[in-house]
Motif scaffolding. Sequence first.
Motif, short mmCIF file in Angstrom:
data_model
loop_
_atom_site.label_atom_id
_atom_site.label_comp_id
_atom_site.label_asym_id
_atom_site.label_seq_id
_atom_site.Cartn_x
_atom_site.Cartn_y
_atom_site.Cartn_z
N GLY A 132 15.74 -10.68 23.95
CA GLY A 132 16.98 -10.07 24.33
C GLY A 132 17.95 -10.94 25.36
N ARG A 133 17.64 -11.87 25.65
CA ARG A 133 18.16 -13.00 26.51
C ARG A 133 17.49 -14.32 26.69
NH1 ARG A 133 21.45 -11.94 32.10
NH2 ARG A 133 23.24 -13.42 31.75
N VAL A 134 18.17 -15.49 26.63
CA VAL A 134 17.48 -16.81 26.78
C VAL A 134 18.33 -17.41 27.97
CG1 VAL A 134 16.57 -18.94 25.84
CG2 VAL A 134 16.69 -16.80 24.46
N LEU A 135 17.72 -17.86 28.94
CA LEU A 135 18.52 -18.39 30.28
C LEU A 135 17.55 -20.02 30.50
CD1 LEU A 135 18.84 -15.38 32.77
CD2 LEU A 135 20.63 -16.39 31.08
N PRO A 136 18.57 -20.53 31.13
CA PRO A 136 17.68 -21.95 31.43
C PRO A 136 16.83 -21.74 32.76
CG PRO A 136 20.20 -21.71 32.20
CD PRO A 136 20.03 -20.67 31.41
N LEU A 137 15.96 -22.63 32.98
CA LEU A 137 15.09 -22.37 33.83
C LEU A 137 15.76 -22.13 35.41
CD1 LEU A 137 12.03 -23.03 34.69
CD2 LEU A 137 12.63 -25.40 34.97
N GLU A 138 17.13 -23.00 35.58
CA GLU A 138 17.47 -22.83 36.84
C GLU A 138 17.99 -21.32 37.24
OE1 GLU A 138 20.56 -25.29 34.38
OE2 GLU A 138 18.36 -24.93 34.67
N ARG A 139 18.03 -20.51 36.17
CA ARG A 139 18.54 -19.28 36.43
C ARG A 139 17.37 -18.30 36.42
NH1 ARG A 139 23.45 -18.45 32.51
NH2 ARG A 139 23.68 -16.38 33.30
N ALA A 140 16.04 -18.63 36.84
CA ALA A 140 14.95 -17.95 36.70
C ALA A 140 15.01 -16.79 37.63
CB ALA A 140 13.47 -18.91 37.13
N GLU A 156 17.72 -15.06 38.18
CA GLU A 156 18.33 -13.97 37.41
C GLU A 156 17.80 -13.30 36.35
OE1 GLU A 156 22.34 -14.13 34.54
OE2 GLU A 156 21.80 -15.75 35.92
N ALA A 157 16.84 -13.96 35.65
CA ALA A 157 16.03 -13.64 34.65
C ALA A 157 14.78 -12.41 35.24
CB ALA A 157 15.22 -14.42 33.86
N LEU A 158 14.49 -12.76 36.39
CA LEU A 158 13.36 -11.92 36.96
C LEU A 158 14.06 -10.63 37.50
CD1 LEU A 158 11.42 -14.53 39.11
CD2 LEU A 158 10.58 -13.20 37.36
N ALA A 159 15.39 -10.74 37.93
CA ALA A 159 16.05 -9.66 38.31
C ALA A 159 16.32 -8.75 37.36
CB ALA A 159 17.27 -10.03 39.09
N GLU A 160 16.80 -9.19 36.16
CA GLU A 160 17.04 -8.41 34.88
C GLU A 160 15.99 -7.74 34.60
OE1 GLU A 160 18.90 -9.21 30.31
OE2 GLU A 160 19.55 -10.31 32.21
N VAL A 161 14.70 -8.22 34.39
CA VAL A 161 13.53 -7.70 34.10
C VAL A 161 13.10 -6.40 34.96
CG1 VAL A 161 11.06 -7.84 33.43
CG2 VAL A 161 12.68 -9.54 32.70
N GLU A 162 13.48 -6.76 36.04
CA GLU A 162 12.98 -5.80 37.06
C GLU A 162 13.85 -4.45 37.14
OE1 GLU A 162 12.65 -5.53 42.28
OE2 GLU A 162 13.38 -7.34 41.37
N ARG A 163 15.01 -4.75 36.58
CA ARG A 163 16.06 -3.45 36.60
C ARG A 163 15.52 -2.52 35.22
NH1 ARG A 163 20.09 -7.54 37.76
NH2 ARG A 163 20.34 -7.98 35.53
N GLY A 164 14.79 -2.96 34.63
CA GLY A 164 14.33 -2.19 33.33
C GLY A 164 15.20 -1.94 32.26
N HIS A 165 14.67 -1.43 31.29
CA HIS A 165 15.78 -1.28 30.06
C HIS A 165 16.06 -2.34 29.41
CE1 HIS A 165 15.46 2.77 31.58
NE2 HIS A 165 16.12 2.50 32.74
N ALA A 166 15.52 -3.54 29.39
CA ALA A 166 15.64 -4.73 28.39
C ALA A 166 15.21 -4.48 27.09
CB ALA A 166 15.30 -5.88 29.29
N ARG A 167 16.10 -4.92 26.22
CA ARG A 167 15.70 -4.76 24.83
C ARG A 167 14.86 -6.00 24.47
NH1 ARG A 167 20.03 -4.15 20.17
NH2 ARG A 167 20.25 -2.16 21.33
N GLY A 168 13.44 -5.84 24.17
CA GLY A 168 12.83 -7.11 23.69
C GLY A 168 12.34 -7.92 25.10
N LYS A 169 12.39 -9.10 24.70
CA LYS A 169 11.89 -10.02 26.06
C LYS A 169 13.28 -10.99 26.36
CE LYS A 169 8.41 -10.90 27.62
NZ LYS A 169 7.31 -11.62 27.04
N VAL A 170 13.17 -11.33 27.64
CA VAL A 170 13.79 -12.25 28.49
C VAL A 170 13.01 -13.38 28.52
CG1 VAL A 170 15.08 -13.07 30.53
CG2 VAL A 170 15.23 -10.57 29.70
#
Length: 314
Positions: A283-291, A293-307
Amino acid sequence: MRSILIRSFGGPGVVELAEVMPVPQPGPGQVLVRVAAAGVNPADWRIRAGEVRRLGEPPLGLGLDVAGTIVAETAEGGRFRAGDRVFGVVVPPQGSFAEYVAVPETALALTPDCLEDAEAAALPVAGLTAWQALVGAARVLTGERVLVHAAAGGIGHLAVQIAKAHGAHVVGTAGAANQAFLRALGVDEAVDYRTPDVFARSERFDVALDPLSGANALRSLDLLRPGGRLVDVRGTGVDRTGLRERAEAGGVELTELYFRPDAADLGALADLAARGALRPHLGRVLPLERAAEALAEVERGHARGKVVLSVAAG
């Protein structure tokens, strides 16, 4: 090395990028892996928030999914060699959101050539959960009717593909925006979980996989035939005693499942991927330093596939 850690439980603000952490030293039965990518799971933000305490108190490293390359073999001479591409599971307090991790060989498998590192990093936790739910707990058979809730999510989109690979008739639920995605995954029927109401359906299923839990698990019991199997991979929400009693009264086999790292099961996922029957969706690939943000996106739910976090070891 760089590593993501928390020094206290809390919201996104507690996530810290530590720049000068020591490279871990592998213990007996462990290999050292240079991390290329790390998948992000709902368990990761729950650990950050303090909802999961069994892994210890902060400071804690975050991250469970890992994909990378072996740089140091086990002292005993094990299954892997330096240079092997592998994917698998890391357990805090270490965590996989780091440039290097020490991992037991029993929690790893060889990455198939058909998968990029980011794709392999999306597979371990969600893939093991889906595999152990459908193949291990539910023992899905060719021709059986399988209902996958949240079928566009991390666990769900892999569960659809695993069920189809075993010859099942698969109905998947997701929001309106993900209906075409479900059809591309190969579902026999894509259902908008809002309209029509999936719980009003008259036909009965042999297996239901529920990564949502809460009241969803309770309502899913009514969709299963006597002798059907419900696998609840969250185990939270409604009174669990009541859920178990309802399942028993309806003749439904209930499994409350938490995945376990298993080299054989990881190998089975790799085999499916190599056959072209299983492909993680990024669903999204982010750099390590944006961890954070990645966690917050997964916490919001409704993501398609995996971050997934992309990690470049220095």
